[in-house]
Write a protein that holds these residues in place. Structure first.
Motif, short mmCIF file in Angstrom:
data_model
loop_
_atom_site.label_atom_id
_atom_site.label_comp_id
_atom_site.label_asym_id
_atom_site.label_seq_id
_atom_site.Cartn_x
_atom_site.Cartn_y
_atom_site.Cartn_z
N LEU A 50 16.31 -22.58 -17.46
CA LEU A 50 15.59 -23.59 -16.20
C LEU A 50 14.69 -24.68 -17.22
O LEU A 50 14.21 -24.42 -18.19
N ASP A 51 14.23 -25.69 -17.15
CA ASP A 51 13.92 -26.79 -17.00
C ASP A 51 12.03 -26.28 -16.51
O ASP A 51 11.78 -25.56 -15.88
N GLU A 52 10.88 -26.91 -18.21
CA GLU A 52 9.77 -26.58 -17.10
C GLU A 52 9.21 -26.82 -16.53
O GLU A 52 7.98 -25.85 -16.36
N GLY A 53 9.38 -27.95 -15.72
CA GLY A 53 8.43 -28.35 -14.57
C GLY A 53 7.46 -29.17 -15.03
O GLY A 53 7.70 -29.42 -16.25
N ALA A 54 7.36 -29.53 -14.41
CA ALA A 54 6.11 -30.93 -14.06
C ALA A 54 5.03 -30.55 -15.46
O ALA A 54 4.38 -29.46 -15.06
N ASP A 60 -6.43 -40.93 -23.25
CA ASP A 60 -7.90 -41.83 -23.00
C ASP A 60 -7.41 -43.41 -21.76
O ASP A 60 -6.72 -44.13 -21.66
N GLY A 61 -8.19 -42.22 -20.75
CA GLY A 61 -8.63 -43.41 -19.41
C GLY A 61 -7.57 -43.41 -18.06
O GLY A 61 -7.19 -43.66 -17.31
N GLY A 62 -7.46 -41.25 -18.78
CA GLY A 62 -6.44 -41.61 -17.35
C GLY A 62 -5.80 -39.91 -17.49
O GLY A 62 -5.67 -39.61 -19.38
N PHE A 63 -4.44 -39.89 -16.61
CA PHE A 63 -3.51 -38.93 -16.91
C PHE A 63 -2.39 -38.88 -16.68
O PHE A 63 -1.94 -40.34 -15.69
N PHE A 64 -1.46 -38.21 -17.28
CA PHE A 64 0.16 -38.84 -16.17
C PHE A 64 0.88 -37.58 -16.37
O PHE A 64 0.65 -36.40 -16.53
N VAL A 65 1.69 -37.45 -15.24
CA VAL A 65 2.41 -36.49 -14.99
C VAL A 65 3.76 -36.61 -15.53
O VAL A 65 4.27 -37.88 -15.04
N SER A 72 19.67 -33.61 -20.28
CA SER A 72 19.81 -35.27 -19.82
C SER A 72 18.55 -35.90 -20.98
O SER A 72 19.43 -37.23 -21.85
N GLU A 73 18.06 -35.16 -22.41
CA GLU A 73 17.35 -35.46 -22.67
C GLU A 73 16.98 -36.33 -22.96
O GLU A 73 16.51 -37.43 -23.24
N LEU A 74 15.81 -35.95 -21.73
CA LEU A 74 14.64 -37.19 -21.33
C LEU A 74 13.58 -36.63 -21.02
O LEU A 74 13.40 -35.73 -20.28
N VAL A 75 13.13 -37.48 -21.20
CA VAL A 75 11.32 -37.20 -20.79
C VAL A 75 10.79 -37.96 -19.43
O VAL A 75 10.84 -39.05 -19.60
N SER A 76 11.03 -36.89 -18.46
CA SER A 76 10.51 -38.18 -17.13
C SER A 76 8.94 -38.70 -16.56
O SER A 76 7.89 -37.55 -16.72
N ILE A 77 8.54 -39.76 -16.38
CA ILE A 77 7.40 -39.84 -16.45
C ILE A 77 7.09 -40.63 -14.78
O ILE A 77 7.63 -41.53 -14.62
#
Length: 88
Positions: A50-54, A60-65, A72-77
């Motif tokens: 299974l994928d690891e999930g979000a 610096d300046g905040g965060f992202f999910v 898919s060899e993909l990192v999605s924001i």
């Protein structure tokens, strides 16, 4: 296939109104995440678990999910959240 990253559904939707300096930090960090995922999942398309999930990444300046999808060899924001007290 080759590892990549992208905003989901698209950059305009996810990054709208974010300060450019913060977006630069997000993109530097996601490039690191891509390199790490590429090293960890050497045969990404053959990945069976299974994928690891979000996950959250703080810069610096905040965060992202984001989410790593080995097959898919993909990192999605999915979401970026700048600190409301900072601006360009």
């Amino acid at each position: 296939m080759s590892w990549a990253w992208e905003y989901v559904p698209d950059e305009k939707t996810v990054a709208a109104g974010a300060p450019s300096a913060f977006l630069g930090e997000v993109e530097k960090k996601v490039e690191e995440l891509v390199r790490a995922a590429e090293a960890l999942y050497l045969h990404g398309p053959a990945y069976q678990d299974l994928d690891e999930g979000a996950k959250h990444a703080f810069v610096d300046g905040g965060f992202f999910v984001y989410m790593v999808t080995p097959r898919s060899e993909l990192v999605s924001i999915w979401q970026i959240t700048p600190d409301p007290h900072l601006s360009d």
